[in-house]
Scaffold this motif. Structure first.
Motif, short mmCIF file in Angstrom:
data_model
loop_
_atom_site.label_atom_id
_atom_site.label_comp_id
_atom_site.label_asym_id
_atom_site.label_seq_id
_atom_site.Cartn_x
_atom_site.Cartn_y
_atom_site.Cartn_z
N TRP A 1 2.76 -14.08 -20.66
CA TRP A 1 4.25 -13.58 -21.08
C TRP A 1 4.02 -11.89 -21.11
O TRP A 1 3.30 -11.49 -21.87
CB TRP A 1 4.66 -14.10 -22.28
CG TRP A 1 6.22 -13.74 -22.46
CD1 TRP A 1 6.58 -12.92 -23.34
CD2 TRP A 1 7.12 -14.48 -21.78
NE1 TRP A 1 8.05 -12.93 -23.09
CE2 TRP A 1 8.37 -13.99 -22.33
CE3 TRP A 1 7.42 -15.60 -21.00
CZ2 TRP A 1 9.74 -14.28 -22.05
CZ3 TRP A 1 8.62 -15.96 -20.64
CH2 TRP A 1 9.78 -15.47 -21.09
N TYR B 1 8.77 -24.21 -29.13
CA TYR B 1 7.63 -23.75 -28.21
C TYR B 1 8.01 -22.42 -28.17
O TYR B 1 9.10 -21.68 -27.51
CB TYR B 1 7.78 -24.42 -26.82
CG TYR B 1 6.91 -23.85 -25.75
CD1 TYR B 1 5.50 -23.28 -26.08
CD2 TYR B 1 7.14 -23.75 -24.34
CE1 TYR B 1 4.58 -22.79 -25.21
CE2 TYR B 1 6.17 -23.21 -23.69
CZ TYR B 1 5.11 -22.77 -23.75
OH TYR B 1 4.38 -22.28 -22.98
N ARG C 1 2.00 -22.01 -31.51
CA ARG C 1 3.11 -21.68 -30.59
C ARG C 1 3.78 -22.95 -30.11
O ARG C 1 4.97 -23.17 -29.63
CB ARG C 1 2.78 -21.02 -29.53
CG ARG C 1 1.62 -21.46 -28.61
CD ARG C 1 1.48 -20.43 -27.55
NE ARG C 1 0.28 -20.30 -26.59
CZ ARG C 1 -0.98 -19.96 -26.99
NH1 ARG C 1 -1.24 -19.15 -28.16
NH2 ARG C 1 -1.98 -20.17 -26.32
N TYR C 2 3.14 -24.29 -30.26
CA TYR C 2 3.68 -25.42 -30.10
C TYR C 2 3.89 -26.47 -31.23
O TYR C 2 3.02 -26.80 -32.06
CB TYR C 2 2.85 -26.43 -28.99
CG TYR C 2 2.44 -25.71 -27.76
CD1 TYR C 2 3.04 -25.95 -26.88
CD2 TYR C 2 1.24 -24.89 -27.69
CE1 TYR C 2 2.56 -25.03 -25.65
CE2 TYR C 2 0.63 -24.44 -26.76
CZ TYR C 2 1.48 -24.37 -25.32
OH TYR C 2 1.15 -23.75 -24.29
N ARG D 1 -2.01 -24.29 -31.75
CA ARG D 1 -2.16 -23.12 -31.22
C ARG D 1 -1.21 -22.25 -31.89
O ARG D 1 -0.67 -21.18 -31.32
CB ARG D 1 -2.17 -22.91 -29.73
CG ARG D 1 -3.50 -23.30 -29.12
CD ARG D 1 -3.51 -23.19 -27.56
NE ARG D 1 -4.69 -23.97 -27.00
CZ ARG D 1 -4.96 -24.18 -25.71
NH1 ARG D 1 -4.11 -23.36 -24.92
NH2 ARG D 1 -6.07 -24.63 -25.32
N ASP E 1 4.47 -16.27 -26.85
CA ASP E 1 3.03 -15.92 -27.20
C ASP E 1 2.02 -16.34 -26.23
O ASP E 1 0.62 -16.04 -26.44
CB ASP E 1 2.72 -17.01 -28.49
CG ASP E 1 3.38 -16.27 -29.92
OD1 ASP E 1 3.97 -15.02 -29.85
OD2 ASP E 1 3.39 -16.92 -30.94
N GLU E 2 2.49 -16.93 -25.22
CA GLU E 2 1.62 -17.25 -24.06
C GLU E 2 0.80 -15.95 -23.41
O GLU E 2 1.62 -14.88 -23.18
CB GLU E 2 2.13 -17.98 -23.07
CG GLU E 2 2.65 -19.47 -23.36
CD GLU E 2 1.76 -20.46 -23.65
OE1 GLU E 2 0.41 -19.87 -23.51
OE2 GLU E 2 1.73 -21.60 -24.07
N ILE F 1 7.14 -19.49 -26.27
CA ILE F 1 6.58 -19.35 -25.09
C ILE F 1 6.14 -17.82 -24.99
O ILE F 1 5.23 -17.38 -24.11
CB ILE F 1 7.56 -19.61 -23.67
CG1 ILE F 1 6.96 -19.51 -22.43
CG2 ILE F 1 8.86 -18.72 -23.64
CD1 ILE F 1 7.66 -20.22 -21.31
#
Length: 643
Positions: free
Chosen positions: A629, A621, A590-591, A588, A625-626, A623
């Motif tokens: 957030w 990670y 981002r990981y 994805r 981009d979640e 984060i």
């Protein structure tokens, strides 16, 4: 149209039908061929037509132009950098829809979709949003190929010269306070003196604690040059000429485009055992497509020594410049100063240009001349350096880059340190010195000696990048670093502290041969899960040779004419080689999880090379981009590495 009939049936004859079909087919083929011939010139003209893309890059928040941003077209080898005013121009761009990508340190990546028309100029303006973490910036150091910062689980710092307001006088000054954990310690104020660089403190008791240095992918010497001192075992440390020139300062900071600094697990896995202290990779400037761009620079200034010593003995009795009685070396009277304000001057010029598209050639040429005095009476450094970088795009998937630099440095130094024949020790000890006098005229007689060093250095290397198809790239680099040093130490016949005369001549030769290969392939498992598999290897051959001649008592300053002679030579050759495998899994976008291992060997272990395994694992990670957030919280990246 009539056909012959079978008797009494009224059915056309079979052979007549076949003949008629052949005639119709021949006619159809002729019509298609004629149409193709008519279309072919137009298709050829369309395939060969190109256009131009011009534009400007500015900051979204301030509106100021962004200088030095990377502007490239996705999928083809055409790119440039923004110049003064943030403007750019891409020439000979194949017609059709194109994706323009802009990347600058300190900003988020920006893209624009354009349509290039034949013989026309397409204009665009892009605004870059600030980004503290620069997650989409491309890095090379610490990765097998190119990678985005978001993918890397190790600490990588970047220094972009376009964002450095005050031009640094040397590479030591350029690196000072530019990255967390980077310590640049100046060892003295003498002309030509290099600094000690530490990235991770002291990491070894047997090997060098100096980080290894690459210039445009070529491994270069990072250890300081040998001190100019007598060839005796007790002349180490601060005895003799207390200065050590730095190979890093052979590189002209005006030629540098950016610097990448890495410390941590990735250093040893990708660069071998010697990288335990970290890696500094320097990327020099390259040519830009378009008309030649000339740059000239003139610098004038002076160096001033900061206060040192103790409250009771400030400046160790040397006294700073500006004393009413003048300089001791010019007017040796009581109360004079042995320290001066050191005048510095440099002149440099460069030109960059080239053509874009297939068979395009870009070039960057530069030359610099420096003349720098030191704070002590006899200190002086004269340096001449030149550079030539050439890049050729042989096809859409094959590019060759050749980088060459040459420098010639002449150093003259004042005898200092813990030296009975030197200036500093005798001034500090005053009446208790080796001349039993603090009279400046007596001490000034110790400067009737010559302590000089000449260094010539050549760094050259070529990199071939071949991408046979999308997602599979190969990079091969071959480079050579050669330095020759000549130390000359003369105390002539009649010298007050050695009337018989002393002469030392020393010749040194350092060389590094580098061969490096990296291959990377992108793998796609699902739309959200991808991986990059990389394999590669390096071989570095280091050679060092030294020949020394020492003489005392001579009618002329030649060792062969000396009454007492001493000579010796040493040589050392070390081969370090290894290969690695590494895989980066991306989910994805981002990981990120990276695993790798290096198998490294050194000729110090004999024919078996003593292969050792250096594994590593790291994760990243993004984060921020979640979906949960908040944008107001900015960008956050969590990372960790073990190796």
């Amino acid at each position: 149209m009539s056909f012959p009939l079978y008797p009494d049936t009224g059915i056309p004859h079979r052979s007549s039908i076949h003949e008629e079909w052949l005639m119709m087919r021949v006619c159809s083929f002729r019509i298609a061929l004629a149409a193709s011939l008519l279309y072919l010139p137009a298709a050829t003209r369309l395939a060969g037509q190109t256009g131009t893309i011009e534009g400007k890059v500015t900051s979204l928040t301030t509106g100021e132009p962004v200088i030095g941003a990377e502007v490239s077209l996705v999928g083809i080898n055409i790119g440039t950098r923004t110049g003064p005013g943030g403007t750019f121009s891409l020439l000979n761009v194949p017609v059709g829809p194109r994706e323009l990508r802009v990347l600058a340190i300190g900003f988020k990546v920006a893209t624009a979709h354009l349509v290039v028309l034949p013989d026309q100029t397409t204009t665009t303006t892009l605004q870059l949003a600030p980004s503290v973490l620069q997650l989409d910036a491309i890095v090379v150091t610490g990765t097998p190929g190119q990678a985005r910062v978001r993918e890397v689980g190790n600490s990588i710092a970047q220094v972009n010269l376009s964002q450095v307001k005050d031009p640094p006088a040397s590479m030591d000054q350029l690196l000072q306070a530019r990255a967390p954990g980077l310590s640049v310690m100046q060892t003295s104020g003498m002309a030509g003196e290099g600094a000690q660089i530490r990235l991770r403190g002291a990491v070894s008791v047997s090997q060098s604690n100096q980080p290894i240095i690459y210039v445009d992918g070529v491994r270069v010497r990072s250890e300081g040059y040998r001190r100019n001192r007598p060839p005796f075992n007790d002349s180490n440390g601060f005895r003799g000429g207390n200065y050590q020139a730095s190979p890093l300062n052979d590189i002209n900071p005006a030629d540098v485009d950016r610097v990448e600094i890495i410390k941590g697990a990735a250093a040893s896995t990708l660069y071998g055992t010697e990288a335990a202290a970290g890696v500094i990779q320097i990327f020099t400037k390259h040519g830009l497509a378009g008309v030649p761009r000339w740059t000239f620079e003139v610098g004038q200034g002076f160096s001033q020594l900061r206060p040192f010593g103790t409250d009771s003995v400030p400046y160790l009795n040397l006294r700073p410049a500006g004393q009413v009685h003048g300089l001791c070396h010019e007017t040796p009277v009581t109360g004079c100063s042995w320290i001066r304000n050191a005048y510095r001057q440099h002149y440099s010029g460069s030109v960059a240009g080239g053509s874009a598209g297939p068979n395009g050639l870009q070039y960057f040429l530069s030359a610099t001349s420096e003349d720098n005095d030191g704070v002590l009476p006899l200190d002086n450094e004269k340096k001449l350096s030149t550079r030539g970088n050439v890049g050729i795009t042989l096809s859409d998937n094959l590019r060759v880059e050749w980088n060459t630099a040459y420098s010639n440095t002449d150093l003259s130094n004042t005898p200092a340190g813990n030296n009975a024949h030197g200036l500093v020790l005798n001034v500090y000890r005053a009446e208790r010195n080796y001349r039993s006098s603090s009279d400046p005229a007596v001490i000034d007689s110790l400067l009737n000696q010559s302590l000089t060093t000449g260094i010539q250095r050549l760094i050259t290397g070529a990199t071939v990048t071949y991408t046979p198809f999308a997602g599979f790239s190969n990079r091969f680099t071959l480079g050579y670093d050669l330095a020759q040093q000549q130390n000359h130490n003369l105390r002539p016949t009649g010298f007050v502290a050695a009337p018989q005369g002393i002469l030392v001549d020393e010749q040194l030769r350092y060389s590094l041969l580098t061969a490096d290969y990296v291959g990377s392939m992108d793998l796609r498992f699902t739309p959200q899960l991808t991986s990059t598999l990389s394999i590669g290897g390096q071989a570095v051959t280091s050679e060092e040779g030294r020949a020394t001649a020492y003489g005392e008592g001579f009618p002329v300053p030649i060792v062969s004419a000396a009454r007492v002679q001493l000579a010796g030579d040493t040589s050392l050759r070390v081969i370090n080689a290894g290969f690695f495998v590494q895989s980066v899994f991306k989910f994805r976008d981002r990981y990120f999880l990276t695993g790798g291992a290096r198998f490294d060997g050194n000729s110090a272990f004999g024919r078996s090379l003593g292969l050792q395994v250096y594994p590593k694992i790291s994760g990243s990670y993004v984060i921020s981009d979640e979906p949960f957030w908040p944008a107001s919280w900015g960008e956050v990246k969590l990372r960790g590495a073990l190796g």
